[in-house]
Design a protein around this motif. Structure first.
Motif, PDB file in Angstrom:
ATOM      1  N   PRO A  13     -24.831 -51.665  20.839  1.00 51.02           N
ATOM      2  CA  PRO A  13     -25.018 -51.211  22.222  1.00 51.02           C
ATOM      3  C   PRO A  13     -23.923 -51.681  23.178  1.00 51.02           C
ATOM      4  CG  PRO A  13     -26.306 -53.184  21.857  1.00 51.02           C
ATOM      5  CD  PRO A  13     -25.529 -52.944  20.592  1.00 51.02           C
ATOM      6  N   GLY A  14     -22.801 -52.149  22.619  1.00 47.10           N
ATOM      7  CA  GLY A  14     -21.788 -52.785  23.461  1.00 47.10           C
ATOM      8  C   GLY A  14     -21.075 -51.851  24.421  1.00 47.10           C
ATOM      9  N   LYS A  15     -20.518 -52.451  25.451  1.00 45.52           N
ATOM     10  CA  LYS A  15     -19.758 -51.724  26.457  1.00 45.52           C
ATOM     11  C   LYS A  15     -18.521 -51.078  25.819  1.00 45.52           C
ATOM     12  CE  LYS A  15     -17.414 -52.401  30.901  1.00 45.52           C
ATOM     13  NZ  LYS A  15     -17.037 -53.396  31.945  1.00 45.52           N
ATOM     14  N   GLY A  16     -18.291 -49.826  26.137  1.00 43.44           N
ATOM     15  CA  GLY A  16     -17.116 -49.120  25.639  1.00 43.44           C
ATOM     16  C   GLY A  16     -17.326 -48.437  24.303  1.00 43.44           C
ATOM     17  N   TYR A  17     -18.541 -48.579  23.748  1.00 44.15           N
ATOM     18  CA  TYR A  17     -18.791 -47.962  22.444  1.00 44.15           C
ATOM     19  C   TYR A  17     -19.559 -46.658  22.627  1.00 44.15           C
ATOM     20  CZ  TYR A  17     -20.353 -47.186  17.670  1.00 44.15           C
ATOM     21  OH  TYR A  17     -20.592 -46.628  16.439  1.00 44.15           O
ATOM     22  N   ASP A  18     -18.934 -45.567  22.208  1.00 43.72           N
ATOM     23  CA  ASP A  18     -19.537 -44.228  22.281  1.00 43.72           C
ATOM     24  C   ASP A  18     -19.746 -43.744  20.847  1.00 43.72           C
ATOM     25  OD1 ASP A  18     -20.215 -41.570  22.587  1.00 43.72           O
ATOM     26  OD2 ASP A  18     -18.374 -40.991  23.642  1.00 43.72           O
ATOM     27  N   LYS A  19     -20.930 -43.925  20.326  1.00 40.38           N
ATOM     28  CA  LYS A  19     -21.207 -43.595  18.929  1.00 40.38           C
ATOM     29  C   LYS A  19     -20.890 -42.147  18.618  1.00 40.38           C
ATOM     30  CE  LYS A  19     -25.512 -43.150  17.699  1.00 40.38           C
ATOM     31  NZ  LYS A  19     -26.918 -43.478  17.304  1.00 40.38           N
ATOM     32  N   VAL A  20     -21.342 -41.254  19.433  1.00 37.05           N
ATOM     33  CA  VAL A  20     -21.140 -39.828  19.177  1.00 37.05           C
ATOM     34  C   VAL A  20     -19.660 -39.474  19.267  1.00 37.05           C
ATOM     35  CG1 VAL A  20     -21.656 -37.491  19.965  1.00 37.05           C
ATOM     36  CG2 VAL A  20     -23.455 -39.237  19.979  1.00 37.05           C
ATOM     37  N   GLY A  21     -19.006 -39.945  20.315  1.00 34.76           N
ATOM     38  CA  GLY A  21     -17.597 -39.616  20.512  1.00 34.76           C
ATOM     39  C   GLY A  21     -16.700 -40.173  19.413  1.00 34.76           C
ATOM     40  N   ILE A  22     -16.949 -41.430  18.997  1.00 33.54           N
ATOM     41  CA  ILE A  22     -16.117 -42.039  17.956  1.00 33.54           C
ATOM     42  C   ILE A  22     -16.343 -41.353  16.615  1.00 33.54           C
ATOM     43  CG2 ILE A  22     -15.807 -44.159  16.614  1.00 33.54           C
ATOM     44  CD1 ILE A  22     -16.177 -45.718  19.187  1.00 33.54           C
ATOM     45  N   THR A  23     -17.594 -41.004  16.326  1.00 37.60           N
ATOM     46  CA  THR A  23     -17.884 -40.315  15.069  1.00 37.60           C
ATOM     47  C   THR A  23     -17.184 -38.956  15.031  1.00 37.60           C
ATOM     48  OG1 THR A  23     -20.029 -41.425  14.913  1.00 37.60           O
ATOM     49  CG2 THR A  23     -19.710 -39.446  13.589  1.00 37.60           C
ATOM     50  N   LYS A  24     -17.186 -38.260  16.127  1.00 38.08           N
ATOM     51  CA  LYS A  24     -16.507 -36.977  16.196  1.00 38.08           C
ATOM     52  C   LYS A  24     -15.001 -37.137  16.060  1.00 38.08           C
ATOM     53  CE  LYS A  24     -16.112 -32.816  19.103  1.00 38.08           C
ATOM     54  NZ  LYS A  24     -16.527 -32.179  20.378  1.00 38.08           N
ATOM     55  N   LEU A  25     -14.464 -38.210  16.659  1.00 38.65           N
ATOM     56  CA  LEU A  25     -13.019 -38.445  16.638  1.00 38.65           C
ATOM     57  C   LEU A  25     -12.526 -38.857  15.253  1.00 38.65           C
ATOM     58  CD1 LEU A  25     -10.286 -38.853  18.165  1.00 38.65           C
ATOM     59  CD2 LEU A  25     -11.011 -41.233  18.520  1.00 38.65           C
ATOM     60  N   LEU A  26     -13.227 -39.799  14.606  1.00 39.21           N
ATOM     61  CA  LEU A  26     -12.729 -40.403  13.368  1.00 39.21           C
ATOM     62  C   LEU A  26     -13.335 -39.797  12.114  1.00 39.21           C
ATOM     63  CD1 LEU A  26     -12.613 -44.166  14.423  1.00 39.21           C
ATOM     64  CD2 LEU A  26     -10.810 -42.432  14.579  1.00 39.21           C
ATOM     65  N   GLY A  27     -14.525 -39.255  12.215  1.00 42.19           N
ATOM     66  CA  GLY A  27     -15.163 -38.673  11.045  1.00 42.19           C
ATOM     67  C   GLY A  27     -15.636 -39.732  10.066  1.00 42.19           C
ATOM     68  N   ALA A  28     -15.875 -39.298   8.830  1.00 35.39           N
ATOM     69  CA  ALA A  28     -16.441 -40.181   7.816  1.00 35.39           C
ATOM     70  C   ALA A  28     -15.397 -40.753   6.872  1.00 35.39           C
ATOM     71  CB  ALA A  28     -17.495 -39.434   7.006  1.00 35.39           C
ATOM     72  N   LYS A  29     -14.115 -40.365   7.072  1.00 32.46           N
ATOM     73  CA  LYS A  29     -13.043 -40.887   6.234  1.00 32.46           C
ATOM     74  C   LYS A  29     -11.836 -41.202   7.098  1.00 32.46           C
ATOM     75  CE  LYS A  29     -12.310 -39.181   2.136  1.00 32.46           C
ATOM     76  NZ  LYS A  29     -11.958 -38.234   1.034  1.00 32.46           N
ATOM     77  N   GLY A  30     -11.029 -42.145   6.639  1.00 29.65           N
ATOM     78  CA  GLY A  30      -9.824 -42.488   7.388  1.00 29.65           C
ATOM     79  C   GLY A  30      -8.907 -43.356   6.550  1.00 29.65           C
ATOM     80  N   ARG A  31      -7.808 -43.749   7.139  1.00 26.94           N
ATOM     81  CA  ARG A  31      -6.801 -44.517   6.422  1.00 26.94           C
ATOM     82  C   ARG A  31      -6.999 -46.024   6.655  1.00 26.94           C
ATOM     83  NH1 ARG A  31      -3.323 -40.286   5.262  1.00 26.94           N
ATOM     84  NH2 ARG A  31      -3.471 -38.564   6.757  1.00 26.94           N
ATOM     85  N   VAL A  32      -6.445 -46.803   5.742  1.00 24.54           N
ATOM     86  CA  VAL A  32      -6.319 -48.239   5.938  1.00 24.54           C
ATOM     87  C   VAL A  32      -4.934 -48.481   6.523  1.00 24.54           C
ATOM     88  CG1 VAL A  32      -6.162 -50.482   4.777  1.00 24.54           C
ATOM     89  CG2 VAL A  32      -7.874 -48.804   4.041  1.00 24.54           C
ATOM     90  N   ALA A  33      -4.827 -49.374   7.490  1.00 24.89           N
ATOM     91  CA  ALA A  33      -3.529 -49.610   8.120  1.00 24.89           C
ATOM     92  C   ALA A  33      -3.404 -51.067   8.541  1.00 24.89           C
ATOM     93  CB  ALA A  33      -3.341 -48.693   9.332  1.00 24.89           C
TER      94      ALA A  33
END
Length: 580
Positions: free
Chosen positions: A534-554
């Motif tokens: 529930p932290g400040k600045g965390y948008d669950k829906v927006g981040i999920t839409k932006l990053l999806g279920a897969k991504g890179r390691v960096a």
């Protein structure tokens, strides 16, 4: 093969004769023993019964036939003894594994009279002046001498790559650690947690002749705080699951290799942790192989559940080494383990080139990409040119969904770096911070380019010498505490981190939005739940839409003027295990 002390090496191997016995040792009568009393080592060594208790080897002669026999005598208090004769030799050193001959004994003055079998049907005899003199049921005579066996792994040195938990100098690696004359006492839990490993430990049982069963030196070594191999004074007993070497309530040892109390003994254990899928469902049981005093007692045994009294429940988390306190005094020394990379982890850095990796393809907030090179088998990142403020990220070509990651890191003091997961090419991601500088943090989750949400509960600060060189670290609580979630304490983080050395990070990333768990050197640092945070600045829906279920390691070189000129962040041993 267990070796003998040099005094007895003239006796080829631990061998004794098949039907015994009587024993003679020049000792004073046994002192009064209070029922249930545990004698100190000094008291035990003055006790006449202790002088009799132990292992013996010898042979009987019957015409041209020489019968070899091993004998174990167990003090029961008040001048009483029980024992076992082993045709062929002692357990692990010649015993045929077929016949056991029960022995009983009673002290009469300076003599202990022993009979073999029921009412002496297997022989009888006397001991005197340090020798066992006996006759078997056929009238054949023989003699025995006492031996002290020493495990072939006694004093084994920890390999260079080992995690040394106890070397006699400090008990700081254990919660509840207590030192007693350079030895570790029972009732301790390692601060560090482990997956698969090989463990070496040495232990010494106490001498409590009047106690019985589970009251004699009861303890246990728990792998991951879950799976127990019992520690107990079961010298001369049957060798059951609840005795020394047994996998408690699961399996008897293949052989009872317990030595007498007050003799140092060894366990060498190969442990493979249970396996779990991305939903946390167990897909394979834990397994272990164990050697007691150098002799194999369990071979790749399937362990279907945790021990009933285990302090840690089965689950995906790593677990500690736990040595149980069952109300009996025991001593331990030379405890170390070598971690084994679990099956399924594959390297994603070959140690030679950056094949399979790329810099951010377009300029981002940190810069055009920074400088990345392979130096002596290590990925080294710095600003390009050094001190210019131009940073960036190095990303895997491949994307990952649910996975576990292992990576070693060695940042120079003052750098601001990070380990990215579920990252896109612009570096928007869930970041494990590697902000290795004053007012920084290493190990907590941060929203990089995704709103700046933060889970850190403390900041790290350096302690310096007169030359302004970093010598150690301390922490202070953050000014604004994040929402409640699991986090390591500042003091525990400091004890886990190795200043000026390589440190190993482990991450588990599962789900969308993800649940992310981080460990450093086996210590769990942070648990982030992307579904409920529930932290400040965390948008669950927006981040999920932006990053999806897969991504890179960096890995990151932070842009800006805060990065010290010439400083680098180094990475090696990068492994991923995908969770299908």
């Amino acid at each position: 093969m267990i070796r003998f002390r040099p005094d007895w090496r003239g006796l080829s191997v631990p061998i004794l004769s098949a039907s015994l016995l009587v024993l003679a040792l020049g000792v004073s009568p046994a002192p009064a023993q209070n029922k249930g009393q545990t004698l100190s080592e000094a008291e035990a060594r003055k006790d006449a019964d202790y002088a009799v208790q132990g292992e013996y080897v010898g042979k009987r002669t019957a015409g041209d036939d020489e019968g070899k026999v091993g004998l174990q005598l167990v003090a029961q208090g008040q001048g009483k003894f029980i024992g076992v004769a082993y045709p062929g030799g002692l357990p692990g050193a010649g015993w045929t594994g077929k016949e056991k001959i029960p022995v009983t004994g009673t002290r009469k003055g300076d003599v202990v009279e022993l009979i073999g079998g029921k009412d002496g049907e297997k022989g009888s005899g006397t001991w005197k002046d340090g020798r066992i003199l006996y006759k078997d049921e056929d009238g054949n005579s023989g003699t025995f001498k006492r031996v002290v066996r020493i495990s072939p792994t006694m004093g084994a040195k920890a390999p260079k790559e080992a995690v040394v938990l106890f070397d006699g100098s400090t008990a700081k690696h254990f919660k509840g650690g207590r030192l007693e004359k350079g030895l570790l006492r029972e009732g301790v839990t390692s601060f560090r947690n482990f997956g698969d490993f090989h463990l070496h430990m040495e232990f010494k049982l106490n001498y409590a002749p009047s106690r019985r069963g589970q009251g004699r030196s009861n303890s246990g070594i728990y792998m991951q705080g879950r799976y127990e191999i019992q520690i107990l004074d079961s010298f001369g007993l049957a060798g059951k699951h609840n005795e020394c070497g047994g996998i408690y309530e699961i399996k008897d040892p293949d052989l009872n290799m317990c030595l007498p109390p007050l003799q140092w003994q060894t366990y060498d254990i190969d442990f493979t942790a249970a396996r779990y899928d991305k939903a946390g469902k167990k897909t394979a049981n834990a397994r272990l192989t164990a050697r007691h005093n150098g002799v194999l007692i369990h071979k790749n045994v399937d362990v279907p559940r945790s021990t009933r009294a285990s302090p840690v429940r089965e689950g995906v988390d790593l677990g500690p080494v736990y040595i149980q306190n069952h109300g009996n005094p025991l001593h331990f020394r030379n405890i170390w383990l070598v971690e084994k990379r679990e099956a399924g982890f594959v390297p994603i850095f070959n140690g030679k080139t950056l094949a399979g990796w790329h810099k951010n393809p377009e300029k981002i907030g940190h810069g055009t990409g920074g400088s990345w090179k392979v130096e002596n088998g290590v990925i080294a990142g710095e600003q390009d040119p050094p001190g210019s403020g131009n940073g960036g990220i190095l990303l895997t070509d491949k994307t990952y969904g649910d996975f576990e990651l292992l990576i070693d890191m060695k940042p120079d003091w003052g750098v601001c770096s990070g380990l990215f997961v579920r990252s896109n090419n612009r570096g928007q991601c869930f970041q494990m911070m590697v902000d290795y500088h004053d007012d920084g943090n290493v190990g907590h989750i941060y929203g990089e380019g995704t709103g700046g949400f933060n889970t850190r509960t403390f900041d790290i600060f350096g302690k310096y010498n007169d030359k302004k060189e970093l010598v150690s670290l301390t922490t202070k609580p953050t000014k604004v505490a994040p929402p409640k979630a699991f986090t390591i304490s500042g003091n525990d983080w400091v004890s886990a981190w190795k200043v000026g050395d390589w440190n190993t990070a482990r991450l588990r990333v599962v789900g969308s939005p993800p649940q992310i768990t981080t460990w450093i050197n086996g210590r769990k640092v942070n648990e982030f739940n992307g579904r409920t945070f529930p932290g400040k600045g965390y948008d669950k829906v927006g981040i999920t839409k932006l990053l999806g279920a897969k991504g890179r390691v960096a890995v990151q070189v932070h842009g800006g003027k805060g990065w010290p000129k010439g400083a680098k962040c180094r990475w090696r041993n990068v492994y991923v295990r995908e969770l299908n």
